[in-house]
Enzyme design. Structure first.
Site: not given
Ligand code: UTP
Ligand code: MN
Length: 495
Positions: A333, A335, A425
């Site tokens: 995804d 972020d 997100d």
């Molecule tokens: P992600 O699940 O998007 O992982 O969360 P990522 O590292 O970007 O990997 P991919 O490539 O999308 O699979 C990003 C970070 O946001 C934190 C998680 O701990 C993760 O390190 N996070 C996610 C939060 O702190 N709170 C949340 O509600 C969701």
């Molecule tokens: Mn991510």
């Protein structure tokens, strides 16, 4: 004012280079063939940061991480033997092709505003004629946050196997075994060279008997019997398929499996299953969102969101976070952190942003979580829980024409569409919580988990996405709580 001190906001359509966003983001790269890396040892983090910024402002590419892309390593006041021993331990594929240079070359280049010709006096000579074929095993910390890890994984054969085992334990709700394999995978990702025998892993932390046995099998037979069995297991395959749908977690997947469902179509057609709106969107866009997102696609979304946010408020700050901020080339995804210096206006900014995306016709799904953040209730009890900031989990439509180089082509999926759906997100912390939110959302999950563990065990502090507290529960950087009558004063913000 405040905006200028933060990471620069995203700008539209600028020249960029993978892994080099951050401070250089948006500055034109003048010398793409030169990729600098400044050695922090002796130079110190502050001076290193300053010099990197200076070079970037002059159009040089400066890498934060030493990888095979680096062409020029610049060191200050380091002795040649120590420097070369350190460089050999980094697991670079072709160290002999890298120019290892004294700071004098850097200073001359900054003066000239271009990379000056290399002279013998600039070079830091290797005192050993050949690099050792087996780089010495570096000592690694038990904490992921104390280990240097590049995006290059030299031990994928083991970490892929560990990921299957971890996932299988996760499906069976065996949390400690799941975590043990995730920890082991994280440690191996920090090893700067391929491990050739299990003995080489003897000094590595977090590798227990089970993990070593799996490694031994892989080294001996090229695969692990246990992992192969899991991969052929019907239940594992089904749970993996069901959880690949956005909105379907391990518990729902297990329920569906027990109910006899074996395909996604089964789940869609079963009259006893009532899908929630997130799952409906998950099914509708399943093909698109189970495909990884490229960096170019993530950047294009950044441009769209940034422009949209600026259309709402000139003070909006948007920063790419998650895996892409760590330099990953692909993600599941994208972020983003969105904020504004206008106090209390973050959530309304996010809601307006979503509304504008809807009006632009690119919002395919939105699950909005309203803010439950209240500083007076901090720190919370559950540190692994989701944070309290307002956030939206979105599915957005991204057009081919909006992406530099176009959308990724997926083999066998040419349905003539000029767009794809992407999971996005967006989280909106208030500006004074921004640093903690950025740290928490940058990941990886293991890094965050260990950062918290490190804070708790080694420094007797509590860290989460909202802040950092000492164990007397005094909020760092916040004014004294009115109820605080014992005379103790708030600590200073770390780092
Ligand atoms: P992600 O699940 O998007 O992982 O969360 P990522 O590292 O970007 O990997 P991919 O490539 O999308 O699979 C990003 C970070 O946001 C934190 C998680 O701990 C993760 O390190 N996070 C996610 C939060 O702190 N709170 C949340 O509600 C969701
Ligand atoms: Mn991510």
């Amino acid at each position: 004012m405040l905006q200028a001190t933060m990471l620069p906001p995203m700008r539209k359509r600028q020249k960029r280079t993978e892994g080099a966003e951050g401070p250089s983001f948006g500055v034109e790269v003048k010398f793409p063939e030169v990729r600098l890396y400044l050695v922090e040892k002796k130079m110190g983090a502050t001076r290193r940061g300053f010099l990197a910024q200076l070079a970037r402002a002059k159009g040089f590419l400066v890498e934060d991480i030493l990888s095979d892309q680096v062409t020029h390593v610049v060191s200050e006041q380091n002795q040649a033997p120590g420097l070369w021993a350190w460089l050999r331990g980094r697991g670079l594929k072709n160290l002999s092709a890298v120019h290892v240079l004294d700071i004098s070359w850097f200073t001359d280049s900054m003066k000239e505003g271009r990379p000056v010709a290399l002279e013998a006096r600039h070079r830091i000579q290797d005192i050993l004629p050949e690099a050792s074929p087996h780089p010495p095993m570096v000592e690694l910390s038990r904490y992921a946050c104390k280990r240097r890890t590049s995006t290059e994984n030299h031990n994928e054969i083991f970490t892929d196997a560990f990921e299957v085992l971890a996932e299988s334990y996760e499906f069976s709700q065996c949390d400690s075994q799941c975590l043990a394999f995730r920890r082991a995978a994280s440690v191996l990702k920090s090893v700067p060279c391929p491990l050739q025998h299990v003995g080489a892993a003897a000094s590595l932390p977090c590798l227990g008997g089970h993990t070593r046995a799996v490694m031994q099998e892989i080294l001996q037979y090229g695969q692990s019997c246990e992992v192969e069995k899991i991969l052929c297991n019907d239940r594992y395959q089904m749970l993996k398929l069901f959880t690949s749908v956005f909105g379907v977690g391990p518990k729902t997947a297990e329920k569906w499996y027990r109910g006899g469902l074996r395909t996604l179509k089964d789940a869609l057609e079963d009259p006893s299953i009532e899908l929630n709106s997130m799952q409906k969107a998950g099914f509708l866009h399943h093909k698109d969102i189970s495909q990884s997102v490229s960096r170019a696609e993530a950047m294009a979304l950044g441009d769209i969101l940034h422009e949209t946010a600026l259309g709402i408020s000139a003070h909006a700050v948007l920063v790419l976070t998650g895996g892409f901020r760590r330099g990953k080339a692909f993600g599941h995804d994208v972020d983003f952190l969105l904020s504004t210096p206008e106090k209390g206006k973050e959530e309304i900014l996010l809601l307006s942003l979503v509304d504008s995306l809807r009006r632009q016709g690119i919002l395919l799904y939105c699950d909005h979580h309203t803010s439950t953040f209240d500083i007076n209730n901090m720190p919370g009890v559950s540190f692994e829980a989701m944070d309290h900031f307002a956030k939206s989990f979105l599915i957005l439509r991204l057009y081919d024409s909006q992406v530099e180089g176009g959308l990724q082509r997926v083999e066998g999926q040419d349905d003539g569409r000029s767009w794809r759906a992407v999971r996005v997100d967006v989280v909106t912390p208030p500006m004074e919580r921004y640093a903690f939110a950025l740290l928490g959302w940058t990941g990886s999950r293991q890094f965050e988990r260990d950062l918290r563990r490190f804070a708790r065990k080694e420094n007797r502090m509590l860290l989460d996405n909202h802040g950092l507290w000492d164990n007397t529960k005094v909020l760092l950087t916040a004014p004294p709580h009115p109820a605080q009558t014992d005379g103790s004063s708030p600590l200073v913000l770390l780092g």
